[in-house]
Design a protein around this motif. Structure first.
Motif, mmCIF file in Angstrom:
data_model
loop_
_atom_site.group_PDB
_atom_site.id
_atom_site.type_symbol
_atom_site.label_atom_id
_atom_site.label_comp_id
_atom_site.label_asym_id
_atom_site.label_seq_id
_atom_site.Cartn_x
_atom_site.Cartn_y
_atom_site.Cartn_z
ATOM 1 N N ARG A 679 -22.953 40.294 4.771
ATOM 2 C CA ARG A 679 -22.721 40.073 6.336
ATOM 3 C C ARG A 679 -21.598 39.575 5.147
ATOM 4 N N LEU A 680 -20.048 39.445 6.349
ATOM 5 C CA LEU A 680 -18.660 39.721 6.335
ATOM 6 C C LEU A 680 -18.024 38.134 6.476
ATOM 7 N N LEU A 681 -17.819 38.205 7.580
ATOM 8 C CA LEU A 681 -16.938 36.758 8.015
ATOM 9 C C LEU A 681 -17.984 35.243 7.950
ATOM 10 N N ASN A 682 -18.733 35.514 8.989
ATOM 11 C CA ASN A 682 -19.744 34.213 9.683
ATOM 12 C C ASN A 682 -21.230 34.413 9.207
ATOM 13 N N LYS A 683 -21.409 33.311 8.935
ATOM 14 C CA LYS A 683 -22.806 32.934 9.181
ATOM 15 C C LYS A 683 -23.564 32.507 9.818
ATOM 16 N N PRO A 684 -25.075 32.907 10.008
ATOM 17 C CA PRO A 684 -25.527 32.796 11.345
ATOM 18 C C PRO A 684 -24.857 31.591 12.205
ATOM 19 N N ASP A 685 -24.612 30.129 11.249
ATOM 20 C CA ASP A 685 -24.599 28.806 11.893
ATOM 21 C C ASP A 685 -23.139 29.215 12.426
ATOM 22 N N LEU A 689 -17.771 32.963 6.356
ATOM 23 C CA LEU A 689 -17.895 32.982 5.122
ATOM 24 C C LEU A 689 -17.571 33.238 3.679
ATOM 25 N N SER A 690 -16.319 34.499 3.918
ATOM 26 C CA SER A 690 -15.226 35.178 3.509
ATOM 27 C C SER A 690 -14.033 34.763 4.527
ATOM 28 N N TRP A 691 -12.923 35.099 3.676
ATOM 29 C CA TRP A 691 -11.996 34.597 3.901
ATOM 30 C C TRP A 691 -10.617 35.968 3.229
ATOM 31 N N TRP A 692 -9.776 35.135 3.491
ATOM 32 C CA TRP A 692 -8.250 36.014 2.669
ATOM 33 C C TRP A 692 -6.974 35.523 2.772
ATOM 34 N N GLU A 750 3.437 38.537 9.652
ATOM 35 C CA GLU A 750 3.804 36.575 8.776
ATOM 36 C C GLU A 750 2.281 36.472 8.271
ATOM 37 N N THR A 751 1.374 37.951 8.050
ATOM 38 C CA THR A 751 0.497 37.461 7.554
ATOM 39 C C THR A 751 0.307 38.336 5.909
ATOM 40 N N LEU A 752 1.614 39.301 6.064
ATOM 41 C CA LEU A 752 0.842 40.331 4.615
ATOM 42 C C LEU A 752 2.269 39.913 3.532
ATOM 43 N N PRO A 753 1.864 40.853 2.365
ATOM 44 C CA PRO A 753 1.227 41.268 2.297
ATOM 45 C C PRO A 753 -0.334 40.044 1.813
ATOM 46 N N VAL A 754 -1.666 40.906 2.119
ATOM 47 C CA VAL A 754 -3.129 40.476 1.380
ATOM 48 C C VAL A 754 -3.135 39.916 0.150
ATOM 49 N N GLN A 755 -3.193 38.693 -0.294
ATOM 50 C CA GLN A 755 -2.462 38.441 -1.618
ATOM 51 C C GLN A 755 -3.968 38.167 -3.093
ATOM 52 N N SER A 756 -5.002 37.735 -1.908
ATOM 53 C CA SER A 756 -6.222 37.376 -2.426
ATOM 54 C C SER A 756 -6.921 37.687 -1.334
ATOM 55 N N LEU A 757 -8.623 38.398 -1.937
ATOM 56 C CA LEU A 757 -9.606 38.109 -1.262
ATOM 57 C C LEU A 757 -10.763 36.975 -1.831
ATOM 58 N N VAL A 758 -11.713 36.721 -0.810
ATOM 59 C CA VAL A 758 -12.927 35.828 -0.775
ATOM 60 C C VAL A 758 -14.091 35.778 -0.078
ATOM 61 N N LEU A 759 -14.979 36.820 -1.273
ATOM 62 C CA LEU A 759 -15.634 37.416 -0.313
ATOM 63 C C LEU A 759 -16.733 36.553 -0.593
ATOM 64 N N GLY A 760 -17.715 37.116 0.642
ATOM 65 C CA GLY A 760 -19.798 36.479 0.370
ATOM 66 C C GLY A 760 -20.584 36.912 -0.450
ATOM 67 N N VAL A 761 -21.591 35.606 -0.982
ATOM 68 C CA VAL A 761 -22.211 36.313 -1.618
ATOM 69 C C VAL A 761 -23.278 36.992 -1.660
#
Length: 1300
Positions: A679-685, A689-692, A750-761
């Motif tokens: 999965r990428l962004l959201n858990k089933p609930d 799960l991830s953001w940047w 306004e959201t650029l550049p991507v500074q970091s990623l936090v990805l789910g387990v």
């Protein structure tokens, strides 16, 4: 009466003091001269007793009504002793009453002792002060900064030409109180500071004759210490942690210069947050300090030496020798505490509370006409001649001393050369003796020199070192006079010659045989002779402190000026102010540059440094900024089940990124996630799960993915409602067993550049990859920001331009008008203006207080041609410069000691003037002031008579489109349409070339159905299939070693043709058959040996019966066609091998079947490009037979003007990803391994089939060519056709093969 006479003045003083106190401490304008006694006035001379200096009081008529000297010249002066050190705010002058005598200009000098005078400076420069225009009006000059002094001396510079020097004077100011402590070099004061405070501010004034010594030393908790010490007349701030070493610690800052000039200098050290501000006189420096000092308290503070109960040894060699005034720590008056014997204070040695100043009279040699002539003294009884002096200068060259030697017809010169001390004795023919010693003597420090002449030796010494010695026969006694610094003008009886430059600098402590020279006597002319000297002062100025060199430029100086070395800084100009580089890729594109790495300076002359960036020049100029991981990267599961956090570090700094984003019209960045059971962004609930993190560092949390809207917590498929599972917002959130992905572009700046990623387990059994592409931006809003002025009375106005010391202005304009003002900004007296004076002349005019000045550039062609012209003007403390287009820049040097501050106060007018002079008619674009773009477009939208934007860019940039490329207008710029050109690329400059084998053939069919031609109007082929040609334009490039060889064949439906070939002798032949019943006409070029493997360029033009052929740079050859001039109903254009069915000529058929082996490029037949169509746009018009390999064989580096512009090429972009499986360099999962094995098997199978087919073709070709070997050279080694060093690698990198 006595009581009354003493009481009334006392009451007056009391009332005056009360009035002053009621108005606050800022009031300081009391008259100081009117009540002074006669003894307070001195002058250089007086015309008579009634013209004495005691009568020089404003509005007084006693005596002759003021002071007048005996002679009116530049050596006169009037001096006033105020009795004690006093604050001075204003000086007022008036002419002599009832006369024609008044001053029009003068200088002010100040002193605390009546010696060692200091000249008043205006705006960091020396200059004349304005005087009077008549004898009665009082002219007041208010000092920019309050001066504290006891003695004031006024020196007349100019006076009424119809009168004499005449002066009455008043000085305004107020009382000055101070606490002073004197340190003799062995004394000091130690303070124990018990109070704890978050603030830390230390301030004082210092005066010293020594250029080295410890001024302050502070210790506090954690064994930290700060010290202020003098070294070579500069103030250094040291920090040290502990006293384990003998050094003074780490230097945090260096400030000031020439602090050993025995004048008062203000010093302040203040902690503000996490840094220190160190101030010396008027200059402040921001000093970064260690974190431990942010809340550091001072426990011990010593003055004059390093004293501390904890200190075991003193790392400093010298203590302070001089005076300290008004020493304060926060709110504590430390000198007063020492006076009061405060128990927190320990005094060591002889500290007195008055300033004891040694009197040392110096003399300044101001210019090339300066000299000092003294009578020679008799020698000592010992027979020695000893001459000693001290000097300081910035010049590497200069005469110190010369004299003729008694009865020997010889001359001795003692001078500086290459900053070393040189001695030379000459006769009238040759050099008899040379000595040299010392080095770096132009460092502005005092250096001592001693010349000693004995009976059998001669020696010179610098700074009491041993120096240099030579043996002599006899003592070189001076013959009559000694000359210091230079020689008097020619024509006298002095016999002084100076073969080197005149000395410019200061001298003091001059002794001749131990007899001191009295400069005060010389000033009154009873002793010696001089010219262009300033006596009793050293007027040395450090022009490099503070440095006017910007952006890291290094400053060097001479006596009169300074120089900035801008090497390796990325900037240029007299002060390294203007950037050498463009501010965006858009700028480089419009200079004709192609894709490559370029230094980009996003803020021009601003503080941000240039950065190497990649510019991808397509129809738009893309700025590509990479980071540390732009590749597809696998994610692995971890036993700790932790999230994956990735940080990105960009090649550009944050401030550069911010400017690129703000200036660009569009920015984007790829954000992709490839997944299987992950999965990428959201858990089933629906829990995230991830953001940047995106935007300015460290970034703000973003919950959307590439292609979706900010804040949506969606991927692109969620936005478009086409996800694999309609219940989720991302494809990967469907937890599919198959490979899928969520990919897209982030386009909200306004959201650029991507500074970091936090990805789910990543769970066991799951697989995932992520990719964050480089930041890509195009468009430059500043470069195209423009306004159209369509009325002479229209203008735009902006806030006042602040360019006090450095002002650079750049813009582009186009007009049809013959004159007009581009911009103007006024002050009370100062101004700055740029105007088109005539169609052939641009003027940059300004005034900074030295009078109006103009810099002009004249052109040979008119500039009112409605094309863009560039203007760049710069004015700094050293010069003014004007640059127009690519013409040589015009410069105007600034006065070395003139005014330097540009003081403006009106609004800035663009396209017109405040004085309503003739305004500008036309367009102004990309207007920048000191690197900041003025938004003309926005201001024009709300201003009558001015329109936003300027159309018509192709008038100026059409020349960039090469090789028949067409310039196409855009709102912001242009692009080159290469559809009618045989070339491609941003400017239609990239050659299209390919390797041909003997079996390769390209047939471009010209005939097509009427219906198809209606839908392909851009293609000219349908025109040629239905019309008759009476002329052709043919061009192509080729390389080959084959003879004979057919290069180009064009036929018609009536069996007419044109053939271009290389005959068996290596010459070029052009064959025409334009009537099927007539013989072919053959035209042979005289240029031979064309089958040499080198690149050759052929251009053919026919107009009716006139044919011209040009090969390479050879002369054009002309021929006449006699048979027919009409080429009817064209059928096809063929490159390479021609089938026998197309041939009507048997001889040509034999040649055509051989095909062509070599390289063809840039093939063009009347704007049809068959090779380009075959390689880039294959369709039903093009038929390709045999192998065709695209390559870089068709251009020479010398023929490509853009090749030198590319600093480095980026690697080819990665291949597009198979949506069923990601392709990465390291895939270690089982599924990746299986997929790899399958791919290898397929590849081996296809390779085997290709080899079998190739062998079969080779055998057929060998059989077909057996009979032709005798007449044909060996063409098997076709890889050697190129002489270019990069030919082989270029072929490998660019080859594309077509087999049909």
């Amino acid at each position: 009466m006595p009581l009354r006479s003493t009481t009334l003045p006392g009451i007056a003083v009391l009332i005056s003091s009360l009035l002053l106190s009621s108005h606050g401490t800022d009031v300081c304008d009391s008259p100081l001269v009117s009540n002074l006694p006669h003894s307070s006035f001195r002058s250089s001379s007086q015309l008579s007793g009634s013209h004495g200096p005691v009568y020089a009081k404003v509005n007084r008529r006693e005596g002759a009504g003021g002071w007048s000297p005996l002679i009116s010249d530049e050596y006169q002066w009037l001096e006033v002793d105020l009795g004690r050190r006093t604050r001075i705010t204003t000086v007022a002058t008036q002419g002599r009453y009832g006369s024609s005598d008044w001053l029009t200009a003068y200088l002010l000098m100040f002193s605390d002792t009546g010696h060692n005078w200091r000249q008043h400076r205006q705006e960091d420069s020396f200059g004349a002060l304005p005087g009077n225009s008549n004898a009665d009006t009082v002219a007041q000059y208010k000092l920019e900064q309050m001066v504290v002094t006891r003695f004031l001396r006024l020196i007349p510079l100019a006076w009424n030409p119809n009168g004499r020097i005449g002066l009455r004077l008043e000085i305004y100011g107020c009382h000055y109180a101070s606490d002073v402590a004197n340190f003799d070099g062995s004394s000091s004061v130690l303070y124990r500071l018990s109070a704890r405070s978050s603030a830390m501010a230390i301030s004082l004034n210092l005066k010293t004759p020594k250029n080295v010594g410890i001024l302050l030393h502070a210790e506090g908790k954690g064994d930290h210490s700060l010290s202020l010490a003098l070294e070579k007349g500069k103030l250094l701030l040291f920090h040290q942690h502990g006293w384990s070493s003998s050094s003074g610690g780490h230097v945090l800052s260096t400030m000031g210069s020439l602090l050993d000039d025995q004048h008062w200098h203000h010093v302040k050290l203040e902690r503000i947050g996490t840094h220190l501000n160190l101030t010396v006189d008027k200059n402040t420096q921001y000093v970064v300090i260690p974190a431990d000092l942010s809340h550091w308290d001072i426990h011990w503070l010593s003055v004059g030496a390093v004293q501390s109960p904890e200190l075991k040894s003193n790392p400093y060699k010298k203590n302070f020798n001089g005076c300290v005034e008004n020493l304060h720590y926060n709110d504590l008056n430390l000198i007063d505490m020492a006076k009061q014997n405060n128990p927190q204070v320990t005094v060591v040695g002889n500290v007195t509370f008055s300033c004891d100043e040694p009197i040392s009279v110096a003399v300044t040699f101001t210019d090339s006409q300066s000299f000092l002539q003294l009578p020679g003294h008799t020698t000592e009884a010992s027979g020695l001649v000893v001459i000693a002096l001290q000097f300081r200068t910035w010049n590497e060259e200069g005469l110190l001393l010369t004299f003729n030697i008694l009865q020997q017809h010889r001359t001795l010169w003692l001078y500086l050369s290459d900053a070393r001390l040189q001695l030379q004795i000459n006769d009238t023919v040759r050099v008899l003796l040379e000595l040299n010693t010392g080095s770096g003597l132009n460092d502005g420090q005092w250096h001592s020199v001693e010349l000693s002449c004995g009976r059998d030796h001669l020696s010179i010494a610098v700074d009491k070192d041993e120096g240099a010695t030579a043996q002599t026969a006899g003592i070189p006694h001076p013959d009559g006079h000694l000359f210091f610094g230079g020689c008097p003008p020619l024509g006298g009886n002095h016999k002084c010659r100076n073969p080197v430059a005149t000395f410019q600098g200061c001298m003091r402590l001059v002794t001749v045989n131990k007899h001191p020279v009295d400069f005060i006597k010389i000033q009154h002319m009873p002793l010696g002779n001089y010219s262009h000297l300033q006596i009793d002062m050293c007027a040395i100025t450090d022009r490099c402190s503070p440095s006017h060199c910007e952006h890291g430029g290094t400053c060097t100086q001479s006596w009169r000026t300074f120089h900035c070395n801008c090497s390796d800084s990325g900037y240029r100009g007299a002060t390294c102010h203007s950037s050498r580089y463009g501010q965006s890729c858009e700028v480089y594109k419009h200079k004709g540059k192609t894709s490559g790495h370029y230094y980009v300076d996003v803020d021009g002359s601003g503080p941000i440094k240039p950065q190497l960036m990649y510019c991808n020049m397509t129809d738009r100029a893309w700025t590509v900024i990479k980071h540390n991981n732009t590749e597809l990267t696998p994610l692995h599961s971890s036993p700790e089940r932790k999230q994956h956090i990735v940080h990105f570090h960009y090649a550009s700094e944050e401030e550069q990124l911010a400017v690129v984003l703000s200036r660009s019209e569009h920015c984007e960045q790829e954000l992709s996630y490839y997944c299987r059971n992950s999965r990428l962004l959201n858990k089933p609930d629906s829990t995230p799960l991830s953001w940047w993190f995106g935007g300015q560092a460290p970034g703000r949390i973003q919950t959307h993915w590439g292609g979706a809207l900010p804040g949506s917590q969606q991927c692109a498929c969620g936005l478009h409602n086409n996800c694999l599972n309609s219940n989720v917002q991302c494809n990967c959130d469907a937890d599919s067993e198959q490979w899928t992905n969520d990919s897209g572009l982030l386009t909200h700046k306004e959201t650029l550049p991507v500074q970091s990623l936090v990805l789910g387990v990543i769970e066991p059994g799951s697989e995932a990859y992520y990719k964050v592409g480089p930041l890509r931006c195009h468009g430059d809003k500043s470069f195209w920001n423009s306004a159209l002025f369509d009325k002479e009375t229209s203008y735009l106005h902006f806030p006042t331009f602040h360019g006090e010391l450095n002002a650079d202005i750049s813009f582009l304009f186009k007009t049809t008008s013959s004159s007009g003002v581009f911009l103007e900004n006024l002050g009370i007296k100062d101004f700055i203006r740029i105007e088109l004076r005539s169609p052939f002349e641009v003027i940059f005019s300004f005034d900074v207080g030295n009078g109006p000045m103009e810099v002009r550039v004249e052109t040979n062609v008119p500039m009112n041609d409605n094309r863009w012209h560039s203007v760049r003007a710069e004015r700094n403390v050293k010069e003014a410069m004007l640059h127009v287009d690519d013409l040589p820049a015009a410069t105007l040097e600034a006065p070395s000691d003139g005014q330097i501050h540009l003081q403006l106060n009106s609004q800035l007018f663009i396209g017109g003037t405040a004085s309503r002079q003739k305004g500008f008619l036309g367009c102004i674009r990309s207007l920048q002031l000191n690197g900041i773009t003025l938004d003309l477009d926005e201001r024009a939208r709300i201003t009558p008579g001015v329109q936003p934007g300027c159309p018509g860019h192709c008038n100026s940039y059409r020349f960039l489109c090469q090789n028949q490329g067409l310039c196409v207008e855009r709102h912001n710029g242009f692009y080159c349409d290469c559809s009618q050109s045989a070339y491609t690329g941003t400017f239609c400059h990239k050659v299209i070339s390919a390797h041909f084998k003997s079996t390769t053939s390209i047939r471009y069919t010209l005939k097509e159905s009427y219906e198809l031609s209606q839908n392909r109007s851009a293609l000219p082929s349908s025109i040629f299939s239905k019309m008759t040609l009476r002329g052709e334009n043919i061009s192509l490039n080729f390389r080959t070693r084959q003879t004979p060889a057919l290069l180009l064949f064009v036929n018609s439906f009536y069996r007419e043709y044109i053939a271009l070939l290389i005959n068996r002798h290596g010459g070029l032949e052009l064959r025409y058959r334009l009537h099927n019943s007539r013989d072919v006409e053959v035209f042979k070029s005289s240029v031979m040996n064309l089958a040499d493997g080198r690149l050759h360029v052929v251009a053919i033009m026919r107009r009716g019966d006139a044919i011209s052929i040009q090969i390479d740079k050879n002369n054009r050859e002309s021929f006449i066609l006699t048979s027919d001039v009409e080429f009817n109903s064209l059928n096809s254009i063929i490159l390479g091998r021609v089938s026998e069915a197309d041939m009507v000529d048997l001889e040509l058929a034999r040649l055509a079947v051989l095909g062509f082996t070599g390289c063809l490029s840039a093939v063009d037949f009347n704007s049809i490009s068959p090779l380009k169509e075959a390689l880039l746009q294959p369709d039903s018009h093009v038929a390709i037979t045999g192998p065709l390999t695209q390559a870089n064989c068709g251009s020479l580096s010398s023929a490509n003007p853009h090749s030198s512009e590319t600093t480095q090429s980026l690697p080819d972009p990665p291949p597009s990803l198979d949506p069923s499986q990601p392709l990465v360099n390291t895939i270690k999962s089982d599924s990746a391994l299986i997929g790899g094995l399958i791919a290898v098997g397929i590849f081996i199978t296809l390779s085997a089939l290709a080899i079998i087919a190739r062998i079969t073709c080779s055998r057929n070709e060998t059989y077909r060519n057996t009979d032709m070997k005798a007449s044909q050279p060996d063409v098997a080694n076709d890889v050697h056709l190129s002489d270019e060093p990069n030919y082989q690698s270029a072929r490998r990198d660019n080859q594309k093969e077509f087999f049909i």
